[in-house]
Design a protein around this motif. Structure first.
Motif, mmCIF file in Angstrom:
data_model
loop_
_atom_site.group_PDB
_atom_site.id
_atom_site.type_symbol
_atom_site.label_atom_id
_atom_site.label_comp_id
_atom_site.label_asym_id
_atom_site.label_seq_id
_atom_site.Cartn_x
_atom_site.Cartn_y
_atom_site.Cartn_z
ATOM 1 N N SER A 144 31.233 -14.490 15.232
ATOM 2 C CA SER A 144 31.643 -16.058 15.377
ATOM 3 C C SER A 144 32.676 -16.407 14.603
ATOM 4 C CB SER A 144 30.374 -16.985 15.100
ATOM 5 O OG SER A 144 30.144 -16.833 13.697
ATOM 6 N N ALA A 145 33.579 -17.385 14.622
ATOM 7 C CA ALA A 145 34.369 -18.006 13.535
ATOM 8 C C ALA A 145 33.685 -18.239 12.320
ATOM 9 C CB ALA A 145 34.926 -19.155 14.082
ATOM 10 N N GLU A 146 32.473 -18.739 12.062
ATOM 11 C CA GLU A 146 31.923 -19.050 11.042
ATOM 12 C C GLU A 146 31.637 -17.761 10.168
ATOM 13 O OE1 GLU A 146 29.973 -20.924 7.766
ATOM 14 O OE2 GLU A 146 31.355 -21.647 9.552
ATOM 15 N N GLN A 147 31.150 -16.692 11.189
ATOM 16 C CA GLN A 147 30.769 -15.549 10.474
ATOM 17 C C GLN A 147 32.102 -14.795 9.724
ATOM 18 O OE1 GLN A 147 28.864 -13.314 13.290
ATOM 19 N NE2 GLN A 147 26.991 -14.126 12.764
ATOM 20 N N PHE A 148 33.121 -14.703 10.471
ATOM 21 C CA PHE A 148 34.488 -14.160 10.261
ATOM 22 C C PHE A 148 35.014 -14.938 9.129
ATOM 23 C CE2 PHE A 148 39.145 -13.791 10.223
ATOM 24 C CZ PHE A 148 39.239 -12.383 10.724
ATOM 25 N N SER A 149 35.077 -16.311 9.038
ATOM 26 C CA SER A 149 35.579 -17.063 7.847
ATOM 27 C C SER A 149 34.719 -16.461 6.515
ATOM 28 C CB SER A 149 35.327 -18.565 8.055
ATOM 29 O OG SER A 149 36.274 -19.266 6.833
ATOM 30 N N ILE A 150 33.652 -16.509 6.609
ATOM 31 C CA ILE A 150 32.940 -16.316 5.264
ATOM 32 C C ILE A 150 33.281 -14.389 4.935
ATOM 33 C CG2 ILE A 150 30.470 -15.371 4.332
ATOM 34 C CD1 ILE A 150 29.475 -17.765 6.106
ATOM 35 N N ALA A 151 33.361 -13.742 5.759
ATOM 36 C CA ALA A 151 33.645 -12.341 5.685
ATOM 37 C C ALA A 151 35.227 -12.124 5.257
ATOM 38 C CB ALA A 151 33.253 -11.395 7.005
ATOM 39 N N GLY A 189 38.135 -23.678 14.539
ATOM 40 C CA GLY A 189 38.101 -23.537 15.825
ATOM 41 C C GLY A 189 39.441 -23.230 16.587
ATOM 42 N N LYS A 190 40.543 -23.714 16.127
ATOM 43 C CA LYS A 190 41.469 -23.471 16.516
ATOM 44 C C LYS A 190 42.191 -22.191 16.366
ATOM 45 C CE LYS A 190 45.214 -25.430 15.023
ATOM 46 N NZ LYS A 190 46.421 -26.405 14.599
ATOM 47 N N VAL A 191 42.177 -21.852 15.070
ATOM 48 C CA VAL A 191 42.802 -20.579 14.639
ATOM 49 C C VAL A 191 41.956 -19.322 14.889
ATOM 50 C CG1 VAL A 191 43.597 -19.229 12.555
ATOM 51 C CG2 VAL A 191 44.141 -21.713 12.874
ATOM 52 N N LEU A 192 40.532 -19.424 14.702
ATOM 53 C CA LEU A 192 39.793 -18.210 15.024
ATOM 54 C C LEU A 192 39.211 -18.125 16.246
ATOM 55 C CD1 LEU A 192 37.982 -18.236 11.310
ATOM 56 C CD2 LEU A 192 40.078 -17.007 11.945
ATOM 57 N N THR A 193 40.257 -17.407 17.274
ATOM 58 C CA THR A 193 39.900 -17.198 18.588
ATOM 59 C C THR A 193 39.487 -15.788 18.338
ATOM 60 O OG1 THR A 193 41.903 -16.690 18.963
ATOM 61 C CG2 THR A 193 41.502 -18.945 19.505
ATOM 62 N N GLN A 194 38.896 -15.238 19.325
ATOM 63 C CA GLN A 194 38.496 -13.783 19.324
ATOM 64 C C GLN A 194 39.849 -12.835 19.378
ATOM 65 O OE1 GLN A 194 35.553 -12.104 19.351
ATOM 66 N NE2 GLN A 194 34.750 -14.174 18.801
ATOM 67 N N GLU A 195 40.806 -13.532 19.960
ATOM 68 C CA GLU A 195 41.962 -12.598 20.006
ATOM 69 C C GLU A 195 42.779 -12.656 18.594
ATOM 70 O OE1 GLU A 195 46.781 -12.528 22.106
ATOM 71 O OE2 GLU A 195 45.148 -14.136 22.708
ATOM 72 N N ASN A 196 42.846 -13.584 18.066
ATOM 73 C CA ASN A 196 43.190 -13.729 16.636
ATOM 74 C C ASN A 196 42.443 -12.933 15.632
ATOM 75 O OD1 ASN A 196 45.493 -15.284 17.292
ATOM 76 N ND2 ASN A 196 44.665 -17.191 16.777
ATOM 77 N N MET A 197 41.028 -13.073 15.759
ATOM 78 C CA MET A 197 40.348 -12.243 14.682
ATOM 79 C C MET A 197 40.576 -10.615 14.900
ATOM 80 S SD MET A 197 36.507 -14.489 14.675
ATOM 81 C CE MET A 197 36.223 -14.501 16.129
#
Length: 236
Positions: A144-151, A189-197
């Motif tokens: 998720s975007a939240e998980q990715f942001s923390i990590a 939400g705008k930046v952390l799409t699956q493609e961007n991640m």
């Protein structure tokens, strides 16, 4: 001491969660307790056994959470002494977080992080590389975007920790203070799409490999490309 009742923002942890998810949720709970000054700056956290019992988690999950908090610069683990809450950002840092836009933050990161990764290439010790590998595995596992942001924050903090310069590490902690602000969180939400991640993680993997192989030029080039993409994604 523990509060007599669970605070309103206490996060209930599901024992059926996988270990990484449980550790991240626990790290968030402890981080929020630190922000509320349940655990105060420069004081030692309760013993691991007591913390694990209080939050109803295993010792392994607790240790993973403490490692994540250490990478985020919130706690410091001292062998033989325990885990201590690090001094929190002062009011001046909080004021900067209130008045710095995401684009201004990216401008600072573009100037700062290529220099940090260059230092990390030359100064990272074996323990630093192990922590960086762990941080890489966590950000690659985020869904998720939240998980990715923390990590993601923990991964970049691990690079800063590896640079061997206490002042640079402190400066980067101020950057992370701004990253935790609502203005930045609102853009996830705008930046952390699956493609961007996926693309960001390709950069993360390349950064880890460059640091591990002491390849300063590739590390700096990759960091510049990584931050440039993040900045471009912000304005799309």
């Amino acid at each position: 001491m523990f509060p007599s009742t669970a605070p309103a923002s206490y996060i209930s942890l599901d024992r059926r969660q996988s270990k990484p998810n449980g550790a991240r949720a626990l790290a968030t709970a402890i981080s929020e307790a630190i922000q509320r000054q349940v655990y105060r700056a420069n004081e030692r956290l309760p013993a691991e056994r007591d913390l694990a019992q209080h939050y109803d988690v295993s010792r392994g999950t607790l240790r993973s959470a403490l490692s994540l908090l250490e990478q985020q610069g919130l706690v410091e683990r001292k062998v033989g002494s325990g885990t201590f809450v690090r001094g929190q950002a002062n009011s001046s840092s909080s004021q900067f977080a209130d008045t710095t836009s995401p684009m201004q933050l990216m401008q600072v990161r573009n100037m700062l992080e290529p220099a940090i990764v260059d230092l990390a290439v030359h100064h990272a010790a074996g323990r630093d590389l192990e922590q960086l590998r762990t941080a890489l595995e966590r950000v690659e596992a985020a869904r998720s975007a939240e998980q990715f942001s923390i990590a993601d924050e923990a991964f970049h903090q691990a690079i800063a920790q590896a640079c061997g310069n206490p002042l640079m590490i402190w400066i980067y902690e101020q950057v992370n203070e701004v990253r935790r602000h609502e203005l930045w969180r609102a853009s996830r939400g705008k930046v952390l799409t699956q493609e961007n991640m996926t693309q960001y993680n390709a950069h993360h993997r390349a950064l880890f490999e460059a640091i591990s192989h002491r390849d300063a030029q590739t590390a700096k080039t990759t960091m510049t490309e990584h931050l440039s993409k993040a900045q471009q994604d912000l304005v799309r």
